[in-house]
Design a protein around this motif. Structure first.
Motif, mmCIF file in Angstrom:
data_model
loop_
_atom_site.group_PDB
_atom_site.id
_atom_site.type_symbol
_atom_site.label_atom_id
_atom_site.label_comp_id
_atom_site.label_asym_id
_atom_site.label_seq_id
_atom_site.Cartn_x
_atom_site.Cartn_y
_atom_site.Cartn_z
ATOM 1 N N ALA A 82 6.633 -5.579 -9.691
ATOM 2 C CA ALA A 82 5.763 -4.526 -9.158
ATOM 3 C C ALA A 82 5.528 -3.471 -10.229
ATOM 4 C CB ALA A 82 6.393 -3.899 -7.921
ATOM 5 N N PHE A 83 4.293 -2.971 -10.247
ATOM 6 C CA PHE A 83 3.903 -1.981 -11.244
ATOM 7 C C PHE A 83 2.791 -1.125 -10.656
ATOM 8 C CE2 PHE A 83 2.374 -6.245 -12.018
ATOM 9 C CZ PHE A 83 1.000 -6.116 -11.905
ATOM 10 N N ASN A 84 2.570 0.040 -11.265
ATOM 11 C CA ASN A 84 1.537 0.948 -10.780
ATOM 12 C C ASN A 84 0.146 0.389 -11.061
ATOM 13 O OD1 ASN A 84 3.145 3.163 -9.728
ATOM 14 N ND2 ASN A 84 3.756 3.510 -11.842
ATOM 15 N N ASP A 85 -0.760 0.596 -10.120
ATOM 16 C CA ASP A 85 -2.151 0.182 -10.280
ATOM 17 C C ASP A 85 -2.807 1.054 -11.350
ATOM 18 O OD1 ASP A 85 -5.105 -0.022 -9.730
ATOM 19 O OD2 ASP A 85 -4.406 -1.263 -8.072
ATOM 20 N N ILE A 86 -3.623 0.450 -12.208
ATOM 21 C CA ILE A 86 -4.285 1.236 -13.264
ATOM 22 C C ILE A 86 -5.465 2.050 -12.728
ATOM 23 C CG2 ILE A 86 -3.563 -0.288 -15.142
ATOM 24 C CD1 ILE A 86 -6.467 -1.388 -15.160
ATOM 25 N N ASN A 87 -5.897 1.757 -11.499
ATOM 26 C CA ASN A 87 -6.981 2.500 -10.857
ATOM 27 C C ASN A 87 -6.500 2.941 -9.471
ATOM 28 O OD1 ASN A 87 -9.505 3.586 -10.313
ATOM 29 N ND2 ASN A 87 -10.336 1.635 -9.593
ATOM 30 N N PRO A 88 -5.545 3.872 -9.420
ATOM 31 C CA PRO A 88 -4.910 4.207 -8.137
ATOM 32 C C PRO A 88 -5.879 4.788 -7.119
ATOM 33 C CG PRO A 88 -4.255 5.762 -9.837
ATOM 34 C CD PRO A 88 -5.041 4.679 -10.522
ATOM 35 N N GLN A 89 -5.687 4.363 -5.876
ATOM 36 C CA GLN A 89 -6.494 4.845 -4.762
ATOM 37 C C GLN A 89 -5.724 5.828 -3.882
ATOM 38 O OE1 GLN A 89 -9.874 3.852 -4.606
ATOM 39 N NE2 GLN A 89 -9.190 3.200 -6.633
ATOM 40 N N ALA A 90 -4.512 6.136 -4.297
ATOM 41 C CA ALA A 90 -3.656 7.107 -3.603
ATOM 42 C C ALA A 90 -2.658 7.627 -4.641
ATOM 43 C CB ALA A 90 -2.937 6.437 -2.434
ATOM 44 N N PRO A 91 -1.990 8.754 -4.361
ATOM 45 C CA PRO A 91 -0.996 9.251 -5.313
ATOM 46 C C PRO A 91 0.066 8.210 -5.671
ATOM 47 C CG PRO A 91 -1.514 10.940 -3.718
ATOM 48 C CD PRO A 91 -2.193 9.680 -3.241
ATOM 49 N N ARG B 127 9.494 7.251 8.231
ATOM 50 C CA ARG B 127 8.287 7.115 9.039
ATOM 51 C C ARG B 127 7.446 8.388 9.082
ATOM 52 N NH1 ARG B 127 9.511 6.476 15.465
ATOM 53 N NH2 ARG B 127 7.654 7.634 15.779
ATOM 54 N N SER B 128 8.035 9.537 8.798
ATOM 55 C CA SER B 128 7.234 10.769 8.774
ATOM 56 C C SER B 128 6.293 10.797 7.571
ATOM 57 C CB SER B 128 8.135 12.005 8.771
ATOM 58 O OG SER B 128 8.844 12.097 7.556
ATOM 59 N N ARG B 129 6.633 10.078 6.521
ATOM 60 C CA ARG B 129 5.754 9.981 5.341
ATOM 61 C C ARG B 129 4.916 8.721 5.467
ATOM 62 N NH1 ARG B 129 7.323 11.684 0.057
ATOM 63 N NH2 ARG B 129 5.103 11.664 -0.185
ATOM 64 N N GLY B 130 5.551 7.585 5.388
ATOM 65 C CA GLY B 130 4.884 6.310 5.600
ATOM 66 C C GLY B 130 4.131 5.773 4.396
ATOM 67 N N PHE B 131 3.701 4.524 4.546
ATOM 68 C CA PHE B 131 2.954 3.834 3.504
ATOM 69 C C PHE B 131 2.113 2.746 4.151
ATOM 70 C CE2 PHE B 131 7.039 1.759 3.948
ATOM 71 C CZ PHE B 131 6.775 0.410 3.885
ATOM 72 N N ARG B 132 1.162 2.249 3.399
ATOM 73 C CA ARG B 132 0.288 1.178 3.862
ATOM 74 C C ARG B 132 0.407 0.013 2.899
ATOM 75 N NH1 ARG B 132 -5.502 2.979 5.245
ATOM 76 N NH2 ARG B 132 -4.396 3.544 7.141
ATOM 77 N N LEU B 133 0.395 -1.209 3.460
ATOM 78 C CA LEU B 133 0.360 -2.426 2.655
ATOM 79 C C LEU B 133 -0.980 -3.101 2.874
ATOM 80 C CD1 LEU B 133 3.916 -3.834 3.458
ATOM 81 C CD2 LEU B 133 3.193 -2.561 1.422
ATOM 82 N N VAL B 134 -1.615 -3.549 1.789
ATOM 83 C CA VAL B 134 -2.929 -4.184 1.852
ATOM 84 C C VAL B 134 -2.900 -5.450 1.012
ATOM 85 C CG1 VAL B 134 -5.391 -3.943 1.297
ATOM 86 C CG2 VAL B 134 -4.095 -1.952 2.116
ATOM 87 N N VAL B 135 -3.448 -6.536 1.573
ATOM 88 C CA VAL B 135 -3.645 -7.779 0.834
ATOM 89 C C VAL B 135 -5.114 -8.154 0.978
ATOM 90 C CG1 VAL B 135 -3.045 -10.220 0.652
ATOM 91 C CG2 VAL B 135 -1.284 -8.558 1.265
ATOM 92 N N ALA C 118 0.500 5.169 -0.697
ATOM 93 C CA ALA C 118 1.190 6.264 -0.006
ATOM 94 C C ALA C 118 0.918 7.566 -0.744
ATOM 95 C CB ALA C 118 2.695 5.983 0.036
ATOM 96 N N GLY C 119 1.441 8.641 -0.176
ATOM 97 C CA GLY C 119 1.356 9.949 -0.838
ATOM 98 C C GLY C 119 0.208 10.804 -0.350
ATOM 99 N N ARG C 120 -0.551 10.326 0.625
ATOM 100 C CA ARG C 120 -1.617 11.122 1.242
ATOM 101 C C ARG C 120 -1.882 10.536 2.622
ATOM 102 N NH1 ARG C 120 -6.322 8.204 1.509
ATOM 103 N NH2 ARG C 120 -6.758 6.688 -0.133
ATOM 104 N N ASP C 121 -2.641 11.271 3.441
ATOM 105 C CA ASP C 121 -3.054 10.716 4.721
ATOM 106 C C ASP C 121 -3.992 9.561 4.471
ATOM 107 O OD1 ASP C 121 -1.599 12.522 6.233
ATOM 108 O OD2 ASP C 121 -3.276 13.912 6.497
ATOM 109 N N LEU C 122 -3.730 8.433 5.074
ATOM 110 C CA LEU C 122 -4.566 7.244 4.916
ATOM 111 C C LEU C 122 -5.369 7.053 6.198
ATOM 112 C CD1 LEU C 122 -1.810 5.036 3.265
ATOM 113 C CD2 LEU C 122 -3.743 6.118 2.107
ATOM 114 N N ALA C 123 -6.657 7.165 6.089
ATOM 115 C CA ALA C 123 -7.550 7.101 7.250
ATOM 116 C C ALA C 123 -7.559 5.707 7.878
ATOM 117 C CB ALA C 123 -8.976 7.483 6.843
#
Length: 117
Positions: free
Chosen positions: A28-37, A81-89, A108-113
Motif C-alpha cells: 500500500a502506498f499514497n495515491d499520487i493524485n489524492p482525492q482526500a487528505p 467510527r467517529s472519523r471513518g474511511f471509505r473503500l473503493v474498487v 479519509a480525512g474529510r466528510d465523504l459525500a
C-alpha cells in the motif's frame, strides 16, 4: 511477457514509492493524485487485472486487501467510527479504472459525500 503495470513496478521497487503498509500478499502506498487528505492505494502483489477477473484461488488475496485496509486505517488514526474511511474498487473504464491491476482506494480525512460520483 506483457509490460508490467505501474503498481507491479512499485511492488518490485523499480519505481520508488514509500510504502504505507506491506505484507506477503499486499502493498500500500499514497495515491499520487489524492482525492482526500488520506488516499492510500492497497494493491495485491499478485497481478489480478480487476475484481471481476478474480478466481476462487484469489480468495486469500482478496481477504488480505480488506484486512490490510483495517490495519492501515488504524495506523492512520481513522479506524474509529467517529472519523471513518471509505473503500473503493473500480472495475472498468466507466467506473474510473486507470490501471489494469486490482486495487482498493482507502479515502479519509474529510466528510465523504453520498452518493459518490
Amino acid at each position: 511477457m506483457s509490460e508490467k503495470t505501474i503498481f507491479q513496478k512499485i511492488i518490485d521497487r523499480e519505481i520508488p514509492a514509500p510504502l504505507v503498509y506491506e505484507d506477503d500478499l499486499v502493498a500500500a502506498f499514497n495515491d499520487i493524485n489524492p482525492q482526500a487528505p488520506i488516499h492510500v492505494l492497497i494493491v495485491p502483489k499478485k497481478l489480478i487485472p480487476r475484481v471481476g477477473e478474480a478466481v476462487a484461488e484469489d480468495q486469500a488475496t482478496l481477504g488480505a486487501l480488506f484486512l490490510a485496509a483495517g490495519k492501515i486505517a488504524d495506523k492512520l488514526g481513522v479506524k474509529d467510527r467517529s472519523r471513518g474511511f471509505r473503500l473503493v474498487v473500480n472495475h472498468g473504464h466507466d467506473a474510473g479504472e486507470t490501471v489494469p491491476h486490482l486495487h482498493m482506494h482507502l479515502l479519509a480525512g474529510r466528510d465523504l459525500a453520498w452518493p459518490p460520483g
